[in-house]
Motif scaffolding. Structure first.
Motif, PDB file in Angstrom:
ATOM      1  N   ARG A  85       0.836  -1.192   0.000  1.00  0.00           N
ATOM      2  CA  ARG A  85       0.000   0.000   0.000  1.00  0.00           C
ATOM      3  C   ARG A  85       0.879   1.253   0.000  1.00  0.00           C
ATOM      4  O   ARG A  85       1.933   1.279   0.635  1.00  0.00           O
ATOM      5  N   LYS A  86       0.405   2.265  -0.704  1.00  0.00           N
ATOM      6  CA  LYS A  86       1.021   3.598  -0.644  1.00  0.00           C
ATOM      7  C   LYS A  86      -0.011   4.551  -0.063  1.00  0.00           C
ATOM      8  O   LYS A  86      -1.147   4.612  -0.536  1.00  0.00           O
ATOM      9  N   VAL A  87       0.385   5.278   0.971  1.00  0.00           N
ATOM     10  CA  VAL A  87      -0.535   6.192   1.647  1.00  0.00           C
ATOM     11  C   VAL A  87      -0.013   7.614   1.496  1.00  0.00           C
ATOM     12  O   VAL A  87       1.182   7.873   1.721  1.00  0.00           O
ATOM     13  N   GLU A  88      -0.883   8.523   1.121  1.00  0.00           N
ATOM     14  CA  GLU A  88      -0.546   9.948   1.048  1.00  0.00           C
ATOM     15  C   GLU A  88      -1.382  10.701   2.072  1.00  0.00           C
ATOM     16  O   GLU A  88      -2.608  10.562   2.104  1.00  0.00           O
ATOM     17  N   ALA A  89      -0.702  11.475   2.913  1.00  0.00           N
ATOM     18  CA  ALA A  89      -1.385  12.325   3.884  1.00  0.00           C
ATOM     19  C   ALA A  89      -1.497  13.732   3.303  1.00  0.00           C
ATOM     20  O   ALA A  89      -0.509  14.298   2.837  1.00  0.00           O
ATOM     21  N   LYS A  90      -2.725  14.284   3.333  1.00  0.00           N
ATOM     22  CA  LYS A  90      -2.959  15.566   2.664  1.00  0.00           C
ATOM     23  C   LYS A  90      -3.607  16.574   3.605  1.00  0.00           C
ATOM     24  O   LYS A  90      -4.451  16.231   4.428  1.00  0.00           O
ATOM     25  N   GLN A  91      -3.179  17.812   3.457  1.00  0.00           N
ATOM     26  CA  GLN A  91      -3.819  18.964   4.082  1.00  0.00           C
ATOM     27  C   GLN A  91      -3.914  20.069   3.038  1.00  0.00           C
ATOM     28  O   GLN A  91      -2.954  20.311   2.306  1.00  0.00           O
ATOM     29  N   LYS A  92      -5.051  20.729   2.961  1.00  0.00           N
ATOM     30  CA  LYS A  92      -5.270  21.812   1.995  1.00  0.00           C
ATOM     31  C   LYS A  92      -4.973  21.353   0.569  1.00  0.00           C
ATOM     32  O   LYS A  92      -4.499  22.132  -0.267  1.00  0.00           O
ATOM     33  N   GLY A  93      -5.192  20.069   0.300  1.00  0.00           N
ATOM     34  CA  GLY A  93      -4.962  19.542  -1.033  1.00  0.00           C
ATOM     35  C   GLY A  93      -3.513  19.206  -1.348  1.00  0.00           C
ATOM     36  O   GLY A  93      -3.218  18.715  -2.438  1.00  0.00           O
ATOM     37  N   LEU A  94      -2.595  19.462  -0.414  1.00  0.00           N
ATOM     38  CA  LEU A  94      -1.174  19.196  -0.633  1.00  0.00           C
ATOM     39  C   LEU A  94      -0.761  17.916   0.081  1.00  0.00           C
ATOM     40  O   LEU A  94      -1.202  17.639   1.197  1.00  0.00           O
ATOM     41  N   VAL A  95       0.106  17.143  -0.560  1.00  0.00           N
ATOM     42  CA  VAL A  95       0.649  15.941   0.063  1.00  0.00           C
ATOM     43  C   VAL A  95       1.774  16.363   1.003  1.00  0.00           C
ATOM     44  O   VAL A  95       2.775  16.944   0.574  1.00  0.00           O
ATOM     45  N   ILE A  96       1.619  16.090   2.288  1.00  0.00           N
ATOM     46  CA  ILE A  96       2.636  16.483   3.271  1.00  0.00           C
ATOM     47  C   ILE A  96       3.460  15.288   3.753  1.00  0.00           C
ATOM     48  O   ILE A  96       4.479  15.467   4.423  1.00  0.00           O
ATOM     49  N   PHE A  97       3.023  14.075   3.380  1.00  0.00           N
ATOM     50  CA  PHE A  97       3.665  12.877   3.917  1.00  0.00           C
ATOM     51  C   PHE A  97       3.284  11.682   3.054  1.00  0.00           C
ATOM     52  O   PHE A  97       2.163  11.594   2.552  1.00  0.00           O
ATOM     53  N   THR A  98       4.231  10.767   2.819  1.00  0.00           N
ATOM     54  CA  THR A  98       3.921   9.540   2.097  1.00  0.00           C
ATOM     55  C   THR A  98       4.439   8.342   2.888  1.00  0.00           C
ATOM     56  O   THR A  98       5.429   8.440   3.619  1.00  0.00           O
ATOM     57  N   LEU A  99       3.764   7.211   2.713  1.00  0.00           N
ATOM     58  CA  LEU A  99       4.142   5.978   3.391  1.00  0.00           C
ATOM     59  C   LEU A  99       4.012   4.815   2.422  1.00  0.00           C
ATOM     60  O   LEU A  99       2.984   4.664   1.764  1.00  0.00           O
TER      61      LEU A  99
END
Length: 241
Positions: A85-99
């Motif tokens: 799995r690839k996880v993207e953490a987003k705030q305000k539409g921007l990716v701030i973190f990936t896993l």
């Protein structure tokens, strides 16, 4: 939403994902929280027979503690024994973190352990962080100004109990032995236990790496840029070293 639908991206919102996993979110550092939350989200999209065995997190830009985080889980691969799995953490539409996280079905195979268990006292003989703090507040060997300042600072216990095996005399070594366990009782869900370990893995390590460079008056600032973790354990309901 059907989390078993093939190749479908799944969205989770924090803190909802971890509230369901019984983890206290009060005053938790955002970088520590994100890879734990992302792992919890990814774990909900694989079948219960597959457990995480490795992950690699990358922190891209600073997040906002006052805003919710949206975790988008991408199904990269679903095999018989492995899932990715690839996880993207987003705030305000921007990716701030990936896993990137890899899951594997538990199977019999070769086992070996090269590391030797260090000779350390059992956790029952050691103080936890709250007990250490109380002793320092009343220890006359510490300056009164220090004790008064420490007493005024708001102290919120971590959701992870820690008992340190070394005293302050070893504070300049780039290593640290400590026992840890989750506060309270965890369910038997192995995915939850791995999320708790992922959370605990980022609490102290950056500070320990600075130990050889500490000197009076030195001011430093540290943050996580990437974080890798390999898991090969049965659970963290008991105390772990």
């Amino acid at each position: 939403m059907d989390v078993n639908a093939p190749r479908q991206n799944i969205l989770f919102r924090c803190p909802d994902i971890l509230l369901k996993h019984q983890i206290d979110l009060i005053l938790i550092q955002l970088s520590v929280l994100m890879h734990c939350s992302a792992l919890a989200a990814a774990s909900k999209t694989v079948d219960c027979l597959k457990l995480v065995h490795s992950l690699h997190a990358i922190f891209l830009i600073a997040g906002d503690n006052n805003m919710p985080i949206i975790y988008q889980v991408n199904r990269e691969r679903d095999g018989t024994s492995f899932a990715t799995r690839k996880v993207e953490a987003k705030q305000k539409g921007l990716v701030i973190f990936t896993l990137i996280v890899s899951f594997q079905k538990e199977e019999l195979g070769f086992e070996h352990q090269a590391a030797i268990m260090p000779a350390v006292p059992p956790p029952e003989q050691l103080l936890n962080m709250e007990e250490i703090r109380e002793r320092r507040l009343t220890d006359p060997r510490f300056p009164m100004q220090y004790r008064n300042s420490a007493a005024k600072k708001k102290f919120v216990p971590w959701p992870i109990e820690m008992r340190f095996c070394q005293d302050s005399g070893s504070q300049h070594k780039p290593s640290l032995y400590y026992w840890f366990r989750a506060r309270g009782k965890l369910s038997d869900d192995p995915a939850l236990h791995r999320c708790v370990v992922a959370y605990a893995s980022d609490l102290l390590y950056s500070g320990v790496s600075l130990n050889p460079h500490r000197e009076r008056g030195l001011k430093t600032y540290s943050l996580s840029l990437d974080h890798s973790l390999f898991l090969c354990f049965s659970g963290c309901g008991s105390t772990n070293l």
